[in-house]
Scaffold this motif. Structure first.
Motif, PDB file in Angstrom:
ATOM      1  N   ARG A  15      74.287  69.413  34.958  1.00 55.20           N
ATOM      2  CA  ARG A  15      75.095  70.136  35.941  1.00 55.20           C
ATOM      3  C   ARG A  15      75.884  69.117  36.758  1.00 55.20           C
ATOM      4  O   ARG A  15      75.366  68.067  37.137  1.00 55.20           O
ATOM      5  N   TYR A 114      69.211  68.590  34.045  1.00 59.26           N
ATOM      6  CA  TYR A 114      68.181  69.474  34.585  1.00 59.26           C
ATOM      7  C   TYR A 114      66.817  68.816  34.379  1.00 59.26           C
ATOM      8  O   TYR A 114      66.641  68.022  33.442  1.00 59.26           O
ATOM      9  N   THR A 117      65.491  68.906  30.840  1.00 58.52           N
ATOM     10  CA  THR A 117      66.390  68.597  29.718  1.00 58.52           C
ATOM     11  C   THR A 117      65.790  67.545  28.793  1.00 58.52           C
ATOM     12  O   THR A 117      65.637  67.772  27.582  1.00 58.52           O
ATOM     13  N   VAL A 215      70.893  71.895  39.879  1.00 59.58           N
ATOM     14  CA  VAL A 215      69.740  71.265  39.259  1.00 59.58           C
ATOM     15  C   VAL A 215      68.442  71.554  40.011  1.00 59.58           C
ATOM     16  O   VAL A 215      67.403  71.817  39.405  1.00 59.58           O
ATOM     17  N   ARG A 218      66.842  75.093  39.263  1.00 56.83           N
ATOM     18  CA  ARG A 218      66.437  75.507  37.913  1.00 56.83           C
ATOM     19  C   ARG A 218      65.558  74.430  37.295  1.00 56.83           C
ATOM     20  O   ARG A 218      65.969  73.701  36.392  1.00 56.83           O
TER      21      ARG A 218
END
Length: 232
Positions: A15, A114, A117, A215, A218
């Motif tokens: 993001r 994130y 990730t 970020v 989430r």
């Protein structure tokens, strides 16, 4: 059975920074100073016009930019022109600052993965599932992945500006499947846009959506994928 995964980039794996951080970085780069009230108003206008690539979509779209906006990810020139136009529509007329704002969003420092990730991509690698990043974008995002230590976990990049084709055109998804060496029905598409990423369904790809959130809001949007894929 899922044998590979395609991921969207912005709002899915990483993001972009906030509008305020973006603006502050560009002001520092150009040596421009704004009073606190003016800074807040400028950030508000930039948000309203969706001038930050990877940020919120425009709430106001100038008529003369509508066609360019719809095709912004086909070439680097169109991408820069679309977002530069929105920046100017938001009231920033200094050419140096307009350029600094656009250039800033392409730097790895402007992007944050994130929290889940890297763990998710590593889990897919352990399972032997190849990964493609499929993005509507007007610039090369590979340096962002390299800087954040994610490049080694991606097998293929399929970028709209390199193909001259944007999602939801099925061709971009088929290209990704071909590069992974898999049939579309065996490749899961993960993204945040039901319109753009949902185009993979036309090929028979299963699709899973995540929320495009900051970020820190989430922490675990990708983790459920591993449950969908079954036991390791």
């Amino acid at each position: 059975m899922i044998k590979g995964v395609m991921f969207d980039f912005s709002g899915t794996l990483l993001r972009v920074e906030s509008t305020e951080e973006w603006l502050a970085a560009a002001l520092a780069e150009t040596g421009t100073r704004l009073a606190e009230e003016e800074f807040g108003e400028t950030a508000r206008r930039l948000t309203e016009y969706g001038a930050l690539p990877g940020g919120l979509s425009p709430r106001h779209m100038p008529t003369h930019l509508e066609t360019l906006w719809d095709q912004r990810d086909i070439t680097p020139e169109q991408h820069r022109a679309a977002y530069g136009g929105l920046t100017r529509a938001a009231g920033i007329t200094d050419p140096e600052l307009v350029q600094a704002l656009y250039d800033r969003h392409m730097t790895p420092a402007a992007w944050r993965p994130y929290p889940d990730t890297e763990p998710t991509l590593r889990a897919l690698r352990r399972r032997g599932l190849p990964v493609a990043v499929v993005s509507n974008i007007g610039w090369d995002l590979r340096p962002v992945f390299r800087t954040h230590g994610l490049d080694e976990l991606v097998d293929a990049y399929v970028l709209s500006f390199e193909l001259g084709i944007q999602k939801p055109d099925p061709v971009i998804f088929r290209t990704a499947c071909d590069r992974l060496g898999l049939a579309p029905a065996d490749v899961l598409m993960v993204g945040d846009s039901r319109e753009a990423d949902g185009g993979a369904r036309a090929l028979g790809c299963p699709v899973h959506f995540v929320d495009h959130l900051p970020v820190d809001q989430r922490p675990g949007g990708l983790t459920p994928l591993l449950d969908l894929l079954g036991p390791a």
